[in-house]
Design a protein around this motif. Structure first.
Motif, PDB file in Angstrom:
ATOM      1  N   ASN A 157      -3.873  10.767  -0.599  1.00 16.94           N
ATOM      2  CA  ASN A 157      -3.699   9.370  -0.190  1.00 16.94           C
ATOM      3  C   ASN A 157      -4.027   9.200   1.292  1.00 16.94           C
ATOM      4  O   ASN A 157      -3.315   8.538   2.044  1.00 16.94           O
ATOM      5  N   SER A 158      -5.118   9.827   1.696  1.00 13.48           N
ATOM      6  CA  SER A 158      -5.636   9.683   3.051  1.00 13.48           C
ATOM      7  C   SER A 158      -7.128   9.945   3.024  1.00 13.48           C
ATOM      8  O   SER A 158      -7.604  10.787   2.253  1.00 13.48           O
TER       9      SER A 158
ATOM     10  N   SER B 196      -6.676  15.016  -5.355  1.00  7.92           N
ATOM     11  CA  SER B 196      -6.823  13.719  -4.699  1.00  7.92           C
ATOM     12  C   SER B 196      -5.735  13.561  -3.641  1.00  7.92           C
ATOM     13  O   SER B 196      -4.629  14.094  -3.793  1.00  7.92           O
TER      14      SER B 196
ATOM     15  N   SER C 283       0.829  -1.196   0.000  1.00 11.66           N
ATOM     16  CA  SER C 283       0.000   0.000   0.000  1.00 11.66           C
ATOM     17  C   SER C 283       0.872   1.258   0.000  1.00 11.66           C
ATOM     18  O   SER C 283       1.864   1.328   0.697  1.00 11.66           O
ATOM     19  N   HIS C 284       0.454   2.223  -0.812  1.00 11.50           N
ATOM     20  CA  HIS C 284       1.147   3.506  -0.821  1.00 11.50           C
ATOM     21  C   HIS C 284       0.284   4.568  -0.150  1.00 11.50           C
ATOM     22  O   HIS C 284       0.524   5.749  -0.299  1.00 11.50           O
ATOM     23  N   SER C 285      -0.724   4.127   0.557  1.00  6.69           N
ATOM     24  CA  SER C 285      -1.591   5.050   1.266  1.00  6.69           C
ATOM     25  C   SER C 285      -0.892   5.569   2.510  1.00  6.69           C
ATOM     26  O   SER C 285      -0.054   4.894   3.106  1.00  6.69           O
TER      27      SER C 285
ATOM     28  N   GLY D 115      -7.850   4.921   2.469  1.00  6.88           N
ATOM     29  CA  GLY D 115      -6.672   5.744   2.241  1.00  6.88           C
ATOM     30  C   GLY D 115      -6.768   6.656   1.036  1.00  6.88           C
ATOM     31  O   GLY D 115      -5.788   6.819   0.304  1.00  6.88           O
ATOM     32  N   MET D 116      -7.922   7.274   0.824  1.00  5.34           N
ATOM     33  CA  MET D 116      -8.075   8.185  -0.307  1.00  5.34           C
ATOM     34  C   MET D 116      -9.214   9.162  -0.048  1.00  5.34           C
ATOM     35  O   MET D 116     -10.133   8.898   0.739  1.00  5.34           O
TER      36      MET D 116
ATOM     37  N   SER E 274      -3.560   0.055   6.189  1.00  4.28           N
ATOM     38  CA  SER E 274      -4.268  -0.759   5.202  1.00  4.28           C
ATOM     39  C   SER E 274      -5.510  -1.387   5.824  1.00  4.28           C
ATOM     40  O   SER E 274      -5.517  -1.742   7.006  1.00  4.28           O
TER      41      SER E 274
ATOM     42  N   ALA F 193      -1.111  13.707   4.206  1.00  6.09           N
ATOM     43  CA  ALA F 193      -1.289  13.201   2.843  1.00  6.09           C
ATOM     44  C   ALA F 193      -0.481  13.968   1.817  1.00  6.09           C
ATOM     45  O   ALA F 193      -0.176  15.149   1.992  1.00  6.09           O
ATOM     46  N   SER F 194      -0.158  13.263   0.724  1.00  5.35           N
ATOM     47  CA  SER F 194       0.317  13.909  -0.496  1.00  5.35           C
ATOM     48  C   SER F 194      -0.905  14.371  -1.283  1.00  5.35           C
ATOM     49  O   SER F 194      -2.018  13.890  -1.066  1.00  5.35           O
TER      50      SER F 194
END
Length: 239
Positions: free
Chosen positions: A182-183, A180, A30-32, A102-103, A36, A124-125
């Motif tokens: 990643n969190s 968008s 996972s890249h979140s 995670g998004m 996970s 987040a990114s």
């Protein structure tokens, strides 16, 4: 000898096929920025009295198809804040099906001259696609290097996690982009409010030394954020 060579070649081909198959079958890391999930889904129970990191899962028996769909972006932008920015958020607070995934995503609209003031997303990114307009986008690294570009319709930009960044509409029409994260809950902290409207207040002496200005200037800046109505309009329609 020829048999041994052919055997080795067949073995290598077979090994490559096995490794390739494992690459397809094994789950990707996972890249979140969030943990996970441990099940297919965990629709957030926003009414739960439990206080945990994230949200408890709704009972699967009470989950419906609607929990996995949202229509927030179909609505027209509402009120713009004092910086001429409107943000429509689709995070876990408004889209419970995002819990543990995670998004999240935001729609940001800026009037001509509108500024999405310097801020950070601590969890987040950010990856954004510009739909309309011309934006001056920039961020500052921890080494105080400023990266920037003017982006327009069809272009993307990325903001690494936790770095101060902004967007300024330099065009003559409204600018719009979708961001968008990643969190499920990227969070936001506005630099002006953090420094000049914290509760309790950061002492004037600290800020005057930090900015190398007279305390009267600090008091003047604080007065701009002193009223509840002003602060609420800054935060309204923001991330």
């Amino acid at each position: 000898m020829a048999y041994q060579s052919a055997y080795n070649m067949n073995y290598q081909i077979l090994l490559c096929l096995v490794l390739f198959s494992l690459g397809l079958l094994l789950p990707l890391p996972s890249h979140s920025a969030d943990p996970s999930p441990l099940q297919d889904f965990c629709v957030a129970d926003l009414n739960s009295s439990l206080y945990i990191n994230g949200f408890p899962c709704k009972n699967p028996d009470n989950v419906s198809s609607q929990d996995f769909f949202a229509n927030g972006f179909q609505q027209s932008p509402g009120e713009f804040n004092i910086f001429d920015v409107n943000v429509t958020r689709q995070d876990v607070h408004r889209f419970p099906g995002l819990n543990t995934l995670g998004m999240s995503m935001n729609r940001v609209v800026l009037k001509p001259g509108g500024l999405n003031e310097p801020h950070v997303h601590p969890r987040a990114s950010e990856l954004a696609l510009v739909m309309d307009g011309n934006l001056f986008v920039g961020f500052v690294t921890t080494g105080n290097v400023f990266y920037w570009k003017i982006v327009t319709s069809g272009e993307l930009f990325v903001i690494p996690p936790g770095l101060v960044h902004f967007q300024l509409n330099i065009g003559h029409e409204n600018a719009r982009f979708f961001a968008s994260f990643n969190s499920q809950n990227p969070g936001i902290q506005f630099a002006p409010l953090a420094l000049f409207n914290s509760k309790p207040s950061i002492p004037d002496l600290v800020l005057s030394k930090a900015f190398q200005v007279n305390q009267s200037i600090i008091e003047l800046i604080k007065s701009r954020f002193a009223t509840v109505s002003t602060v609420s309009t800054v935060l309204k329609s923001s991330y």
